[in-house]
Design a protein around this motif. Structure first.
Motif, PDB file in Angstrom:
ATOM      1  N   THR A   4      35.326  37.699  36.114  1.00  0.00           N
ATOM      2  CA  THR A   4      34.842  37.898  37.301  1.00  0.00           C
ATOM      3  C   THR A   4      35.632  37.795  38.321  1.00  0.00           C
ATOM      4  OG1 THR A   4      33.640  36.038  37.681  1.00  0.00           O
ATOM      5  CG2 THR A   4      32.580  37.498  36.487  1.00  0.00           C
ATOM      6  N   PRO A   5      35.609  38.238  39.516  1.00  0.00           N
ATOM      7  CA  PRO A   5      36.405  37.712  40.795  1.00  0.00           C
ATOM      8  C   PRO A   5      36.529  36.239  40.989  1.00  0.00           C
ATOM      9  CG  PRO A   5      35.488  39.863  41.266  1.00  0.00           C
ATOM     10  CD  PRO A   5      34.826  39.226  40.168  1.00  0.00           C
ATOM     11  N   LEU A   6      35.158  35.508  40.753  1.00  0.00           N
ATOM     12  CA  LEU A   6      35.075  33.972  40.682  1.00  0.00           C
ATOM     13  C   LEU A   6      35.851  33.393  39.668  1.00  0.00           C
ATOM     14  CD1 LEU A   6      33.775  31.833  42.517  1.00  0.00           C
ATOM     15  CD2 LEU A   6      31.904  32.349  40.835  1.00  0.00           C
ATOM     16  N   GLY A   7      35.831  34.074  38.616  1.00  0.00           N
ATOM     17  CA  GLY A   7      36.682  33.461  37.557  1.00  0.00           C
ATOM     18  C   GLY A   7      38.079  33.724  37.609  1.00  0.00           C
ATOM     19  N   LEU A   8      38.489  34.660  38.060  1.00  0.00           N
ATOM     20  CA  LEU A   8      40.024  34.763  38.340  1.00  0.00           C
ATOM     21  C   LEU A   8      40.532  33.569  39.222  1.00  0.00           C
ATOM     22  CD1 LEU A   8      40.414  38.661  39.000  1.00  0.00           C
ATOM     23  CD2 LEU A   8      41.709  37.274  37.219  1.00  0.00           C
ATOM     24  N   VAL A  13      43.468  31.096  25.909  1.00  0.00           N
ATOM     25  CA  VAL A  13      42.408  32.009  25.924  1.00  0.00           C
ATOM     26  C   VAL A  13      42.342  32.668  27.483  1.00  0.00           C
ATOM     27  CG1 VAL A  13      40.274  32.931  25.255  1.00  0.00           C
ATOM     28  CG2 VAL A  13      41.626  31.685  23.790  1.00  0.00           C
ATOM     29  N   LEU A  14      41.837  31.758  28.266  1.00  0.00           N
ATOM     30  CA  LEU A  14      41.480  31.958  29.519  1.00  0.00           C
ATOM     31  C   LEU A  14      42.969  32.674  30.307  1.00  0.00           C
ATOM     32  CD1 LEU A  14      38.942  29.444  30.598  1.00  0.00           C
ATOM     33  CD2 LEU A  14      38.631  31.794  29.986  1.00  0.00           C
ATOM     34  N   GLY A  15      43.934  32.009  30.091  1.00  0.00           N
ATOM     35  CA  GLY A  15      45.211  32.331  30.621  1.00  0.00           C
ATOM     36  C   GLY A  15      45.501  33.493  30.079  1.00  0.00           C
ATOM     37  N   ASN A  16      45.347  34.324  28.691  1.00  0.00           N
ATOM     38  CA  ASN A  16      45.504  35.497  28.165  1.00  0.00           C
ATOM     39  C   ASN A  16      44.991  36.444  29.089  1.00  0.00           C
ATOM     40  OD1 ASN A  16      47.614  34.378  26.647  1.00  0.00           O
ATOM     41  ND2 ASN A  16      46.562  34.378  24.670  1.00  0.00           N
ATOM     42  N   LEU A  17      43.407  36.046  29.150  1.00  0.00           N
ATOM     43  CA  LEU A  17      42.453  36.864  29.979  1.00  0.00           C
ATOM     44  C   LEU A  17      42.953  37.020  31.058  1.00  0.00           C
ATOM     45  CD1 LEU A  17      40.123  38.763  29.414  1.00  0.00           C
ATOM     46  CD2 LEU A  17      38.656  36.778  29.898  1.00  0.00           C
ATOM     47  N   TYR A  18      43.608  36.115  31.961  1.00  0.00           N
ATOM     48  CA  TYR A  18      44.118  35.992  33.303  1.00  0.00           C
ATOM     49  C   TYR A  18      45.088  37.228  33.380  1.00  0.00           C
ATOM     50  CZ  TYR A  18      45.410  34.606  37.790  1.00  0.00           C
ATOM     51  OH  TYR A  18      45.965  34.705  38.893  1.00  0.00           O
ATOM     52  N   LEU A  19      46.085  37.201  32.509  1.00  0.00           N
ATOM     53  CA  LEU A  19      47.367  37.864  32.476  1.00  0.00           C
ATOM     54  C   LEU A  19      46.896  39.260  32.320  1.00  0.00           C
ATOM     55  CD1 LEU A  19      50.320  38.033  32.839  1.00  0.00           C
ATOM     56  CD2 LEU A  19      50.527  37.490  30.145  1.00  0.00           C
ATOM     57  N   LEU A  20      45.921  39.568  31.290  1.00  0.00           N
ATOM     58  CA  LEU A  20      45.722  40.956  30.834  1.00  0.00           C
ATOM     59  C   LEU A  20      45.175  41.403  32.338  1.00  0.00           C
ATOM     60  CD1 LEU A  20      44.180  40.446  27.443  1.00  0.00           C
ATOM     61  CD2 LEU A  20      46.263  41.854  28.124  1.00  0.00           C
ATOM     62  N   THR A  21      44.301  40.859  32.936  1.00  0.00           N
ATOM     63  CA  THR A  21      43.573  41.176  34.106  1.00  0.00           C
ATOM     64  C   THR A  21      44.440  41.242  35.385  1.00  0.00           C
ATOM     65  OG1 THR A  21      41.292  39.630  33.300  1.00  0.00           O
ATOM     66  CG2 THR A  21      41.530  40.811  35.780  1.00  0.00           C
ATOM     67  N   VAL A  22      45.475  40.958  35.304  1.00  0.00           N
ATOM     68  CA  VAL A  22      46.240  40.901  36.613  1.00  0.00           C
ATOM     69  C   VAL A  22      47.379  41.703  36.477  1.00  0.00           C
ATOM     70  CG1 VAL A  22      45.600  38.526  37.795  1.00  0.00           C
ATOM     71  CG2 VAL A  22      47.772  38.836  36.572  1.00  0.00           C
ATOM     72  N   SER A  23      47.933  42.049  35.114  1.00  0.00           N
ATOM     73  CA  SER A  23      48.982  42.742  34.863  1.00  0.00           C
ATOM     74  C   SER A  23      48.852  44.243  35.149  1.00  0.00           C
ATOM     75  CB  SER A  23      49.443  42.461  33.501  1.00  0.00           C
ATOM     76  OG  SER A  23      49.768  41.115  33.192  1.00  0.00           O
ATOM     77  N   GLU A  24      50.025  44.716  35.603  1.00  0.00           N
ATOM     78  CA  GLU A  24      49.953  46.333  35.802  1.00  0.00           C
ATOM     79  C   GLU A  24      50.013  46.885  34.441  1.00  0.00           C
ATOM     80  OE1 GLU A  24      51.978  48.861  39.159  1.00  0.00           O
ATOM     81  OE2 GLU A  24      53.352  48.162  37.659  1.00  0.00           O
ATOM     82  N   GLY A  79      42.719  45.510  34.070  1.00  0.00           N
ATOM     83  CA  GLY A  79      42.437  45.428  35.379  1.00  0.00           C
ATOM     84  C   GLY A  79      40.901  44.657  35.482  1.00  0.00           C
ATOM     85  N   GLU A  80      39.938  45.519  36.027  1.00  0.00           N
ATOM     86  CA  GLU A  80      38.393  44.938  35.964  1.00  0.00           C
ATOM     87  C   GLU A  80      37.677  45.093  34.604  1.00  0.00           C
ATOM     88  OE1 GLU A  80      36.563  46.049  39.521  1.00  0.00           O
ATOM     89  OE2 GLU A  80      38.179  45.201  40.953  1.00  0.00           O
ATOM     90  N   GLY A  81      38.260  45.862  33.669  1.00  0.00           N
ATOM     91  CA  GLY A  81      37.528  46.358  32.748  1.00  0.00           C
ATOM     92  C   GLY A  81      37.342  45.296  31.643  1.00  0.00           C
ATOM     93  N   PRO A  82      36.472  45.255  30.634  1.00  0.00           N
ATOM     94  CA  PRO A  82      36.295  44.450  29.836  1.00  0.00           C
ATOM     95  C   PRO A  82      37.512  44.305  28.454  1.00  0.00           C
ATOM     96  CG  PRO A  82      34.708  45.809  29.221  1.00  0.00           C
ATOM     97  CD  PRO A  82      35.562  46.395  30.605  1.00  0.00           C
ATOM     98  N   VAL A  83      37.674  43.069  28.038  1.00  0.00           N
ATOM     99  CA  VAL A  83      38.605  43.039  26.672  1.00  0.00           C
ATOM    100  C   VAL A  83      37.989  42.715  25.524  1.00  0.00           C
ATOM    101  CG1 VAL A  83      40.680  41.579  25.888  1.00  0.00           C
ATOM    102  CG2 VAL A  83      40.307  42.014  28.264  1.00  0.00           C
ATOM    103  N   PRO A  84      38.103  43.532  24.412  1.00  0.00           N
ATOM    104  CA  PRO A  84      37.608  43.281  23.223  1.00  0.00           C
ATOM    105  C   PRO A  84      37.640  41.924  22.737  1.00  0.00           C
ATOM    106  CG  PRO A  84      38.763  45.407  23.101  1.00  0.00           C
ATOM    107  CD  PRO A  84      39.229  44.530  24.421  1.00  0.00           C
ATOM    108  N   LEU A  85      36.900  41.053  22.295  1.00  0.00           N
ATOM    109  CA  LEU A  85      36.791  39.974  22.028  1.00  0.00           C
ATOM    110  C   LEU A  85      38.012  39.593  20.670  1.00  0.00           C
ATOM    111  CD1 LEU A  85      35.722  37.162  22.643  1.00  0.00           C
ATOM    112  CD2 LEU A  85      34.171  37.262  20.858  1.00  0.00           C
ATOM    113  N   PRO A  86      37.836  40.524  19.746  1.00  0.00           N
ATOM    114  CA  PRO A  86      38.807  40.725  18.525  1.00  0.00           C
ATOM    115  C   PRO A  86      40.374  40.592  19.280  1.00  0.00           C
ATOM    116  CG  PRO A  86      37.241  42.049  18.100  1.00  0.00           C
ATOM    117  CD  PRO A  86      36.924  41.704  19.570  1.00  0.00           C
TER     118      PRO A  86
END
Length: 489
Positions: free
Chosen positions: A274-278, A174-185, A189-196
């Motif tokens: 968060t940036p710390l989370g990344l 889950v954290l890996g997918n959230l990371y990938l969504l955050t860094v992918s073009e 980006g810095e916006g939130p991802v829906p939990l569903p």
């Protein structure tokens, strides 16, 4: 033709100093530090190092959280983190008559890191805290602990149908997918991802069309599990989390709410790293052997490593990485190093030259002396002329015809390797053939290792059937001339 790409796009992180400040400001770690400073000879603890019950009210007062719900539970969590991270040392009290409080606490060695350690030391301390909270997050919630105790007094996890390895793998995924969504073009980006959406990424097969009722129920179960886990991970500063609206929680025996509400998906939970989370998730991935680059990783490397390393980077990240590499380097010396690294006839060389041209654009006009030095170079002369012409430089010699066609083949080869917009490559192909009559008759003779491969690609991409046929014929001639070898041979 191109070099291997990194597993993940590069992440852009703040400086270590900024991340360290964020780490110390994380509520759970800040509370742990405060309790570590409070700990002393009078602080009594249980057999597992936990605060004795009679100490919890004072700990709550020290933290100033008396008005918060579950204040003593929060104080207990902060104390446990202080112990887990070495902010507090537990000393056995052999003279203690009260067996419920067999030990005492004292400030640990790591407390000095908070005020006197380097940013890297602070981040190492925070990573220990993240690991401890992560371990807590994968443990199932037990409503009645006494019912779960075995004969030896330990919790019987087997009766919970709990697989710690599977739970760890799930949360890491889950954290890996959230990371990938955050860094992918193109991601949030810095916006939130829906939990569903995050839960579905772990449950719904990629090739599934309409999810079945069973899959939707599994998504809903995953959401509820993630809701509990993100509530635990937020206080350590890993995520910003908006929990699932409690009004949507299903009571026992009731049907759970559907996992997606098109009108207000935020009620089903929203999360962002968060940036710390990344930083923290990347650290775990690197430890697991995952290739997770960060912008700035290549700044101290040679130009050859830079030009190969940014292959596969999104455009903005490639520019940022190149700018970091150029910072502190003398413009002419940097340009010379880039041009030298761009030479070659290996399969990755066309893309290296494209990256070199883009890097020279960031160097600016100061690079002109170095660029003029390669005007006669068969591989770099065309690139140099383009760069000079774009800046309106005077006295730019006209290129020989052979250099024009070599540059054309090289440019298309680079664009094909870059995995960019196919429509843009198609326009480039049609533009080149439109400007140069007899393009294919000249192109198949070009002494470039990618000539045949490029002409074959042009035959696939060109929308004019006649031109496409000419391209295929030219590709055949090129292969015949080179004995049928491809660019990668």
């Amino acid at each position: 033709m191109a070099a291997d790409h990194p597993t993940l796009p590069p992440v852009r992180l703040p400086s270590d100093a900024e991340l360290a400040r964020d780490a110390l400001a994380a509520p759970l770690l800040a509370h742990a530090v405060r309790l570590a400073r409070w700990a002393g000879p009078a602080t009594r603890v249980g057999a597992g190092g936990e605060l004795a019950d009679e100490q919890l009210p004072e700990a709550v007062e020290v933290l100033g959280i008396a008005d918060e719900e579950d204040a003593e539970l929060l104080a207990g969590d902060a104390w446990r983190l202080a112990v887990d991270t070495g902010l507090v040392d537990i000393e056995e009290d052999g003279d203690a008559e009260d067996t419920d409080t067999p030990g005492r606490a004292a400030p640990g060695e790591n407390l000095a890191v908070v005020t006197g350690g380097s940013p890297q030391d602070v981040l190492a301390l925070w990573l220990d805290g993240f690991d401890a909270v992560f371990s807590d997050a994968v443990v199932p919630v037990v409503d009645d602990l006494e019912e779960m105790l075995g004969e030896d007094g330990a919790v019987d996890f087997a009766s919970l149908d709990w697989d710690p390895d599977a739970e760890t793998e799930f949360l890491e995924g889950v954290l890996g997918n959230l990371y990938l969504l955050t860094v992918s073009e193109g991601g949030p980006g810095e916006g939130p991802v829906p939990l569903p959406a995050l839960a579905a990424s772990m449950v719904v097969p990629d090739d599934m069309g309409e999810p079945t009722d069973d899959v939707l129920e599994r998504v809903s179960d995953a959401m509820m599990r993630l809701d509990e886990q993100f509530r635990l991970l937020e206080p350590i500063g890993l995520v910003d989390y908006r929990p699932v609206d409690e009004a949507l929680m299903a009571e026992e025996g009731e049907e759970p709410a559907p996992p997606v509400d098109e009108e207000d998906v935020t009620r089903y939970g929203m999360v962002r790293l968060t940036p710390l989370g990344l930083y923290g998730v990347r650290a775990r991935m690197l430890e697991a052997g995952v290739d997770a680059p960060a912008v700035g990783d290549l700044a101290g490397k040679g130009a050859d490593v830079l030009l190969d390393g940014i292959t596969g980077y999104p455009e903005a990240a490639a520019r940022a990485e190149t700018a970091a590499w150029l910072a502190g380097r003398a413009p002419v010396a940097a340009a010379r190093e880039l041009l030298a690294a761009a030479r070659g006839t290996d399969p990755a060389s066309p893309l290296r030259r494209l990256h070199c041209q883009q890097a020279l654009a960031l160097v600016g006009p100061e690079a002109e002396p170095a660029v003029r030095e390669v005007l006669a170079d068969a591989q770099l002369g065309g690139l140099a002329r383009v760069w000079l012409a774009e800046r309106g430089a005077a006295d730019v010699p006209a290129p020989p015809e052979s250099m024009i066609f070599w540059l054309a083949i090289d440019t298309i080869a680079a664009q094909l390797d870059a995995d960019g917009d196919l429509a843009e490559v198609q326009e480039l192909v049609e533009g080149l053939t439109g400007r140069h009559s007899g393009f294919f008759e000249a192109a198949w003779r070009v002494e470039h290792p990618a000539t045949a491969e490029v002409l074959e690609a042009m035959g696939r991409l060109h929308r004019d059937k006649g031109a496409a046929k000419e391209a295929r014929k030219a590709a055949f001639k090129a292969r015949s001339r080179t004995g049928g070898q491809s660019a990668g041979a």
